[in-house]
Design an enzyme around this catalytic site. Structure first.
Site, PDB file in Angstrom:
ATOM      1  N   ARG A  92     -20.092  12.793  12.983  1.00 29.58           N
ATOM      2  CA  ARG A  92     -20.577  12.076  11.446  1.00 29.58           C
ATOM      3  C   ARG A  92     -21.630  10.993  11.658  1.00 29.58           C
ATOM      4  NH1 ARG A  92     -15.099  10.897   8.026  1.00 29.58           N
ATOM      5  NH2 ARG A  92     -14.760  13.052   7.921  1.00 29.58           N
ATOM      6  N   GLY A 126       0.904  -0.952  -0.176  1.00 30.55           N
ATOM      7  CA  GLY A 126       0.396  -0.330  -0.031  1.00 30.55           C
ATOM      8  C   GLY A 126       0.621   1.073  -0.032  1.00 30.55           C
ATOM      9  N   HIS A 171     -20.800   8.862   6.344  1.00 26.85           N
ATOM     10  CA  HIS A 171     -20.055   9.880   6.034  1.00 26.85           C
ATOM     11  C   HIS A 171     -21.677  10.741   5.862  1.00 26.85           C
ATOM     12  CE1 HIS A 171     -18.948  13.809   5.314  1.00 26.85           C
ATOM     13  NE2 HIS A 171     -17.265  13.036   5.615  1.00 26.85           N
ATOM     14  N   GLU A 225      -5.991   3.151   8.108  1.00 27.42           N
ATOM     15  CA  GLU A 225      -7.277   2.714   8.176  1.00 27.42           C
ATOM     16  C   GLU A 225      -7.052   0.825   8.103  1.00 27.42           C
ATOM     17  OE1 GLU A 225     -11.611   2.752   5.708  1.00 27.42           O
ATOM     18  OE2 GLU A 225      -9.316   3.872   4.787  1.00 27.42           O
ATOM     19  N   GLY A 274      -0.428   4.177  -0.121  1.00 27.20           N
ATOM     20  CA  GLY A 274      -1.348   5.938   0.549  1.00 27.20           C
ATOM     21  C   GLY A 274      -0.635   6.924   1.664  1.00 27.20           C
ATOM     22  N   LEU A 275      -1.381   7.591   2.470  1.00 28.19           N
ATOM     23  CA  LEU A 275      -0.232   8.228   3.533  1.00 28.19           C
ATOM     24  C   LEU A 275       0.209   7.302   4.418  1.00 28.19           C
ATOM     25  CD1 LEU A 275      -2.304  11.046   4.175  1.00 28.19           C
ATOM     26  CD2 LEU A 275      -0.396  11.000   2.911  1.00 28.19           C
TER      27      LEU A 275
END
Length: 659
Positions: A331, A41, A267, A447, A43-44
Site C-alpha cells: 500500500r 472495544g 491506502h 490495531e 470489534g474483532l
C-alpha cells in the site's frame, strides 16, 4: 537499565510460541471464576477476546460506545483475511507469510510477534468456518483465495466485499452466547474515559453512559484495550467518524508507552475527496487491485474521457515500475506512486488528484472463461461482457454498487477514480510478547497496539491480527499475569483511586462547558486534520514537521480558549463526546510529528522527503533506526523516547524491492 522488556521467549523462531504455550503459568478453573476482566472495544479483537476468555471461565465486562457490538468499525474491512493454508499449492507457508509481513513492514516489526501471527493464521480460518462464517468457496467446495498487495501467492480468504462484517458476526455470535450464559456483562453506549491504577497496576476504568451522561466505576483484575487505531487525527480518513484514540491515550497518560506513533498507513484505493463538505472518506477494497489495472494518461493534462483514450496512450505505471508485483505492490508503494503521477500533472477527474482503476481487462478475461464453461463457442462481444460482469459481480458486486451510489458512475462501464487516503495506524500502545503494555495488567490488542505490522501493514492482515490476538494469543498470555492475581480480591469502587479518577473525568467535562467559546469541535478537528495531512501525511520533511508542531500547540491553546460545547453534560451529547476525542487528538498529533521528526529515514508509510533513493523510493537507515520508538508521557505534553532494538535472526534484512 531499559524500561522495555519485550519478553520474547528463547529458542528458534519456529519453537518460541509452542514452547511458550507449554510452559506459561495457568489459572485453574475455580480461580478463573473469581477473576474479573474488562474488555474495552467490541470489534474483532474485543469480541473474540471477550468470548474466548468468558468461555474459559473468567468474569468479563465488555464496553463499546456503539449501540451494539455489531457496529464496531471492523465491519468496514472489506477485502479479506490472510492465512498460510496454501490451498492454491502456489508455494505459501507459515515462513512465507512471516517473511512477507516483515518485508511489507519495511523491517520495522518484531520477529517473534510476527511469526506467531503467521503460525496461528490457519487456525483462524478453521475457527471462522466452524462458526459458520460464509467465506467464499470454489465450485468444488474448497475455500477460495485471492491475492493482496505485497505477496506473490493467493492467501487471502474473503466473503465477497464484506469480509470484516461476516467475521465480526462470527465473533459477535460467540460473544452473545457468553452474554446469554451470564459470563459476559455487556455495556453498550458506554465510553471509557479514564484508566484506574492502584499501586501501579491497572485495576479498572471510568466509563460514561452516553445516554444519561452518568459516570460509572468498574473494577477489573486486568483491562484489555481493543479500541482500534487513531487515523481520525487526520479528520478525513476511511475510519468511522466515531473512531478515536481516547482509550489508548488515557492509558498512555497513565504510564503506557506509545509505540511508533508516526507510522500511519495511506491506502491507495479510496474514492477521492470531492469537497470541503466531507466528513469521511470511502475505501474501495484492496481486493479490487487483484483484478483491476491502475493507469493514468501518458499525456499530462489529458481531458478526454477514459474510454476515449486508446490502450497505447495509457500508462499502467505500477506494472511499468514494479513488473514483479505490478498492481499488487504494498500500500505505501502504490500510494506514493499515485501521488507522484498526480503531482507530475497526470492526474484525472475534476480535481486532477485521482488515477484510474480499470476493470475492462478483467471483465473480458472472465467473460471468455465463463463462455467456455457454458459451452458458448462463438460468443458475441456483448455476451462476453455480460458473462464477465456476472463473474465480477459475484466477486466484488457490493463494492461496485457502493462506488456507483457515491459517485453516480457505473464502474462496469467506466474506470473507477481512486486516490490515497488515511486508513490504518501501525503505531499504537507498546506491548510485549504477552500483549501487555508497560502498565501491569493493561493489555492492548489488534490495531490499538503497535506490534505486528512495522512501518506498513500488508492488506488483509488487520483482520488476521485482531482475531489472532483475541482467539489464540491473549487466552494464553493473560495467564502469565493473572496466575499471580488470584489472591487479589475485587477492589470496591469507593476506593480512593476510583474516586479520584472519576473526579478527573468530571473536571474535564466541566472544563469543556466552562469555556463558552465561539468555535465548534469540528472547526478545530478540521484544522488539525489539515495540518496533519499537509505536514505529517503521505510525505514529511523537517521544515514541515517543525512547523506542524508549533501550529498544533497554538491550535490546542486556542481550542481550550474558544471551544463551544452545546447541550448539557447529563444527557446524550455527541458534541461533548467529540470534544473529549479531539482534545486527545490535539495531543497525539504533536507526538506523531515529534516521532516523525526524530526518525531521520524513510520506511514504509513514513516517507521523509530528505531520505529517498534516486528512484524516489524509501531509503531506510538500519544502522541508526532499526528500533521501535516507545514514547513515555512525562506530563505537560512532554515525552521521553525509549528504544526497543529490533533483532533479525530468522530473516536477513535487505533492501525492500518489488521490482
Amino acid at each position: 537499565m531499559s524500561k522495555l522488556d519485550s519478553k520474547i521467549p528463547e529458542g528458534s523462531i519456529e519453537q518460541k510460541w509452542s514452547k511458550y504455550k507449554s510452559s506459561v503459568a495457568l489459572v485453574n478453573p475455580a480461580n478463573k471464576r473469581s477473576l474479573e476482566i474488562i474488555v474495552v472495544g467490541s470489534g474483532l479483537a474485543g469480541s473474540s477476546a471477550a468470548a474466548s476468555l468468558a468461555e474459559m471461565g473468567y468474569k468479563v465486562k465488555v464496553f463499546c460506545f456503539q449501540d451494539s457490538p455489531r457496529r464496531a468499525h471492523s465491519i468496514a474491512a472489506q477485502g479479506g483475511i490472510n492465512a498460510a493454508k496454501n490451498y492454491q499449492n502456489d508455494g505459501d507457508s507459515t515462513y512465507r507469510l512471516f517473511y512477507d509481513t516483515i518485508k511489507g513492514g519495511d523491517y520495522r516489526a518484531r520477529e517473534g510477534n510476527v511469526h506467531r501471527l503467521a503460525e496461528v493464521s490457519a487456525s483462524i480460518i478453521d475457527q471462522c468456518v466452524a462458526q459458520g462464517v460464509p467465506l467464499a468457496r470454489e465450485y468444488g467446495g474448497m475455500l477460495s483465495n485471492r491475492s493482496f498487495g505485497g505477496t506473490q501467492v493467493q492467501r487471502t480468504f474473503y466473503a465477497a466485499g464484506q469480509t470484516g462484517q461476516q467475521l465480526l458476526l462470527g465473533a459477535y455470535s460467540a460473544l452473545e452466547r457468553q452474554i446469554g450464559l451470564g459470563a459476559v456483562e455487556m455495556y453498550s453506549r458506554h465510553e471509557m474515559l479514564e484508566v484506574v491504577t492502584i499501586e501501579g497496576k491497572a485495576r479498572g476504568i471510568i466509563a460514561r453512559d452516553l445516554i444519561t451522561g452518568k459516570l460509572e466505576r468498574h473494577f477489573g483484575h486486568a483491562v484489555l484495550l481493543c479500541t482500534g487505531g487513531y487515523g481520525n487525527v487526520f479528520y478525513l480518513s476511511t475510519n468511522a467518524m466515531g473512531s478515536n484514540v481516547t482509550a489508548a491515550w488515557k492509558a498512555h497518560k497513565k504510564g503506557a508507552f506509545f509505540g511508533n506513533p508516526c507510522y500511519t498507513q495511506i491506502h491507495p484505493t479510496c474514492i477521492p475527496v470531492s469537497g470541503d463538505h466531507q466528513s469521511k472518506l470511502t475505501l474501495m477494497s484492496e481486493s479490487l487491485r487483484n483484478d483491476g489495472r491502475i493507469w493514468v494518461p501518458k499525456k499530462a493534462g489529458d481531458t478526454r474521457k477514459p474510454n476515449e483514450i486508446p490502450e497505447e496512450e495509457r500508462d499502467y505505471y505500477l506494472e511499468r515500475r514494479y513488473p514483479a508485483f505490478g498492481n499488487l505492490v504494498p500500500r505505501d508503494v502504490a500510494s506514493r506512486a499515485a501521488k507522484e503521477r498526480c503531482d507530475a500533472g497526470f492526474g484525472v477527474g475534476a480535481s486532477k488528484m485521482a488515477v484510474y482503476l480499470d476493470y475492462k481487462a478483467a471483465i473480458d478475461r472472465y467473460g471468455k472463461t465463463k463462455a467456455k464453461t457454458l459451452g458458448v463457442d462463438n460468443p458475441t462481444p456483448a455476451q462476453l461482457r455480460d458473462f464477465g460482469k456476472q463473474v465480477v459481480e459475484e466477486k466484488y458486486g457490493n463494492l461496485f454498487e457502493m462506488y456507483e451510489q457515491i459517485t453516480g458512475e457505473n464502474p462496469y462501464e467506466v474506470p473507477m477514480r481512486i486516490y490515497p487516503a488515511v486508513h490504518y495506524t501501525m503505531g499504537g500502545l507498546w506491548v510485549d510478547y504477552n500483549l501487555m503494555t508497560t502498565v501491569p495488567g493493561m493489555y492492548a490488542l489488534g490495531e490499538a497496539n503497535f506490534s505486528d505490522h512495522g512501518a506498513n501493514r500488508l492488506g488483509a492482515s488487520a483482520l488476521m491480527q485482531g482475531l489472532a490476538d483475541g482467539y489464540f494469543v491473549i487466552p494464553y498470555t493473560i495467564g502469565a499475569y493473572l496466575a499471580n492475581e488470584i489472591r487479589t480480591k475485587a477492589i470496591p469502587t469507593d476506593h480512593e483511586a476510583f474516586v479520584n479518577a472519576e473526579k478527573e473525568v468530571q473536571s474535564q467535562i466541566d472544563k469543556f462547558f466552562a469555556i463558552k467559546g465561539t468555535k465548534s469541535v469540528d472547526h478545530f478537528h478540521k484544522r488539525l486534520g489539515k495540518i496533519m495531512w499537509d505536514k505529517c501525511g503521505m510525505a514529511r520533511n523537517e521544515k514541515g514537521l517543525k512547523e506542524a508542531i508549533q501550529e498544533i500547540r497554538a491550535l490546542r491553546e486556542e481550542f481550550w480558549k474558544d471551544l463551544r460545547v452545546t447541550g448539557e453534560p447529563n444527557e446524550l451529547n455527541p458534541e461533548l463526546e467529540k470534544a473529549g476525542r479531539v482534545a486527545d487528538f490535539l495531543e497525539l498529533g504533536e507526538l506523531m510529528c515529534i516521532d516523525a521528526l526524530n526518525r531521520n529515514e524513510s520506511c514504509g508509510g513514513h516517507f521523509r522527503e530528505e531520505f529517498q533513493t534516486e528512484e524516489g523510493e524509501a531509503n531506510r537507515d538500519d544502522v541508526n533506526y532499526s528500533y521501535v520508538a516507545a514514547w513515555e508521557n512525562k506530563g505537560n505534553n512532554g515525552w521521553e523516547l525509549h528504544k526497543e532494538e529490533l533483532k533479525f535472526e530468522a530473516i536477513k534484512i535487505a533492501a525492500r524491492s518489488y521490482k
